[in-house]
Write an enzyme that holds these catalytic residues in place. Structure first.
Site, mmCIF file in Angstrom:
data_model
loop_
_atom_site.group_PDB
_atom_site.id
_atom_site.type_symbol
_atom_site.label_atom_id
_atom_site.label_comp_id
_atom_site.label_asym_id
_atom_site.label_seq_id
_atom_site.Cartn_x
_atom_site.Cartn_y
_atom_site.Cartn_z
ATOM 1 N N TYR A 1 0.734 -1.102 0.113
ATOM 2 C CA TYR A 1 -0.054 0.011 0.282
ATOM 3 C C TYR A 1 0.909 1.123 0.151
ATOM 4 C CZ TYR A 1 -3.640 -3.238 1.600
ATOM 5 O OH TYR A 1 -4.456 -4.587 1.706
ATOM 6 N N PRO B 1 -15.470 -5.136 2.386
ATOM 7 C CA PRO B 1 -16.614 -5.773 3.048
ATOM 8 C C PRO B 1 -17.904 -4.992 3.002
ATOM 9 C CG PRO B 1 -15.176 -4.583 4.679
ATOM 10 C CD PRO B 1 -14.451 -4.637 3.280
ATOM 11 N N LEU B 2 -17.671 -3.680 2.348
ATOM 12 C CA LEU B 2 -18.668 -2.646 2.493
ATOM 13 C C LEU B 2 -19.685 -3.054 1.280
ATOM 14 C CD1 LEU B 2 -17.009 0.487 3.745
ATOM 15 C CD2 LEU B 2 -18.715 -0.773 4.850
#
Length: 281
Positions: free
Chosen positions: A65, A211-212
């Site tokens: 990242y 997850p959203l």
């Protein structure tokens, strides 16, 4: 703020480290395409501190990242770390530009990735190190060689895998104990249902990334109705569904805003009835 965590409860990573099931994923605290540092670094640090203040004690990141900027940011924001904070990181990708991800399971790369993460996170031990992807160019046993060495040397406490099928987990387990699996999984995408079931059986953590996501059009009205009933957003219902789906699911929704962070944590406190759960499943 800590009442967020009462309903979702806790899970013990590796049967040892107890964490709140509502965690935080750091990926969004980077530039566009997960490339470069967070555009507003001070705000990013504020979000990380707000998460910890709200009782989040599980933060997920990766050396890729940024690359590297996310781990450095976490250390800048939170070091010296609270005693109960588990920072999980990953290795196994090369980054060549925005949105570009090249799998690299070369043992030499993995060795460097582990040492780099330790340095950037200012840690002597990584509590949970995850192989970001399995590289088809190398037997997984070879890729995990340096991980086994790091566990023996006390640099890594627990090991996880990401985006794997059940056979791959079983094969990796022959080389090193596996305590967690991080796969794409959400209300709308359940292709890894069998992997989730396997982790439940084995007492491993299951960490859905993305997850959203609230799923396909056909679910839209159902979710909207249930959201209205709970005075919640669809994203909150998506999280509440995951909390109820299995007790080993750890949530790591990411966000660059404190307000959105609070909304996500609130999602974990919503108690869906069995009827709501069935309607969405």
């Amino acid at each position: 703020m800590n009442n967020y965590h009462q309903h979702a409860g806790t899970f013990k990573i590796g049967g040892e480290i107890e964490i709140n099931r509502l965690g935080y994923g750091g990926m969004q605290l980077t530039g566009q395409g997960v490339w470069g540092d967070a555009p507003d670094r001070e705000n990013a640090k504020k979000v990380l501190r707000a998460a910890v203040d709200a009782g989040v004690n599980f933060i997920d990141t990766a050396d890729s990242y940024g690359p590297h900027t996310n781990e450095t940011l976490i250390a800048d924001a939170l070091f010296p770390y609270p005693d109960n904070l588990l920072i999980a990181t990953k290795g196994g990708f090369d980054r060549t530009g925005p949105n570009q991800w090249r799998v690299n399971g070369n043992p030499e790369h993995i060795r460097q990735a582990i040492d780099g993460s330790l340095q950037r996170l200012k840690k002597d031990v990584i509590d949970l190190w995850q192989l970001h992807r399995i590289d088809s160019r190398f037997p997984v046993e070879e890729t995990l060689g340096p991980v086994v060495d790091a566990v023996k040397a006390g640099k890594i406490r627990f090991v996880g895998l990401s985006e794997v099928d059940v056979e791959q987990v079983k094969r990796a387990e022959k080389t090193v104990p596996i305590v967690s699996v991080q796969n794409l999984y959400n209300l709308g995408n359940r292709q890894w249902e069998d992997v989730l079931d396997y982790t439940v059986q084995r007492g491993m953590a299951f960490i859905p990334w993305y997850p959203l996501a609230s799923g396909p059009e056909k679910l839209k009205n159902k979710i909207a109705d249930i959201a209205e009933k709970h005075e919640a957003t669809t994203a909150q219902i998506a999280l509440a569904w995951l909390v109820k789906r299995a007790p080993n699911i750890l949530l790591i929704p990411g966000t660059g805003s404190v307000k959105h962070l609070e909304e996500n944590l609130q999602g974990g406190t919503i108690q869906l009835s069995d009827e709501d759960f069935k309607a969405l499943s």
